[in-house]
Design a protein around this motif. Structure first.
Motif, short mmCIF file in Angstrom:
data_model
loop_
_atom_site.label_atom_id
_atom_site.label_comp_id
_atom_site.label_asym_id
_atom_site.label_seq_id
_atom_site.Cartn_x
_atom_site.Cartn_y
_atom_site.Cartn_z
N GLY A 13 0.81 -1.21 0.00
CA GLY A 13 0.00 0.00 0.00
C GLY A 13 0.84 1.26 0.00
N VAL A 14 1.88 1.29 0.83
CA VAL A 14 2.73 2.49 0.91
C VAL A 14 3.54 2.67 -0.37
CG1 VAL A 14 4.71 3.48 2.12
CG2 VAL A 14 2.83 2.52 3.42
N ILE A 15 4.12 1.61 -0.88
CA ILE A 15 4.92 1.71 -2.10
C ILE A 15 4.04 2.10 -3.28
CG2 ILE A 15 6.27 0.39 -3.77
CD1 ILE A 15 7.47 -1.12 -1.38
N PRO A 51 -7.93 7.15 -9.68
CA PRO A 51 -8.52 5.97 -9.02
C PRO A 51 -7.45 5.04 -8.42
CG PRO A 51 -9.59 6.32 -11.11
CD PRO A 51 -8.43 7.26 -11.06
N ALA A 52 -6.31 4.92 -9.09
CA ALA A 52 -5.23 4.09 -8.54
C ALA A 52 -4.71 4.69 -7.24
CB ALA A 52 -4.11 3.94 -9.55
N LEU A 53 -4.59 6.01 -7.19
CA LEU A 53 -4.15 6.67 -5.96
C LEU A 53 -5.15 6.45 -4.84
CD1 LEU A 53 -2.06 8.53 -4.61
CD2 LEU A 53 -3.43 10.46 -5.40
N GLY A 54 -6.43 6.57 -5.15
CA GLY A 54 -7.46 6.30 -4.14
C GLY A 54 -7.43 4.86 -3.65
N ILE A 57 -4.29 4.42 -1.38
CA ILE A 57 -4.48 5.08 -0.09
C ILE A 57 -5.45 4.27 0.77
CG2 ILE A 57 -5.48 7.12 1.02
CD1 ILE A 57 -4.23 8.78 -1.22
N GLY A 58 -6.51 3.77 0.16
CA GLY A 58 -7.44 2.91 0.89
C GLY A 58 -6.79 1.62 1.36
N LEU A 59 -5.95 1.04 0.53
CA LEU A 59 -5.24 -0.18 0.91
C LEU A 59 -4.30 0.07 2.07
CD1 LEU A 59 -4.76 -3.17 0.08
CD2 LEU A 59 -2.85 -2.34 -1.29
N THR A 60 -3.63 1.21 2.07
CA THR A 60 -2.74 1.56 3.18
C THR A 60 -3.54 1.76 4.46
OG1 THR A 60 -1.23 2.62 1.62
CG2 THR A 60 -0.97 3.18 3.93
#
Length: 87
Positions: A13-15, A51-54, A57-60
């Protein structure tokens, strides 16, 4: 989830967030696409990157939640007196 899976999920998630944020907020991807000859696709980058950024961020956030809940588990023992019938 074991602790190793939580760490792995957090790391992904962070990477992923850092890479997508780097591509969103810098002209790095635009320059790369122009160098390869695919600059016609730069108009569609926001459709893919935001959407990939969202997602990342949600995964993190989910990984932080899982890590925190595993560290401090809520222990709920069933009350033995609830199901008993008193004679």
């Amino acid at each position: 989830m074991p602790m190793d899976k939580n760490r792995r999920l957090l790391r992904i998630g962070v990477i992923g967030t850092l890479i997508v944020a780097l591509c969103c907020f810098t002209p790095l991807l635009v320059i790369l696409l122009a160098a390869v000859g695919l600059s016609a696709f730069t108009g569609y980058l926001d459709v893919v990157l935001f959407p990939a950024l969202g997602f990342f961020i949600g995964l993190t956030g989910y990984a932080f939640y899982r890590k925190k809940s595993q560290r401090n588990p809520v222990c709920c023992k069933p009350d033995l007196h609830d199901g008993e019938i008193n004679d």
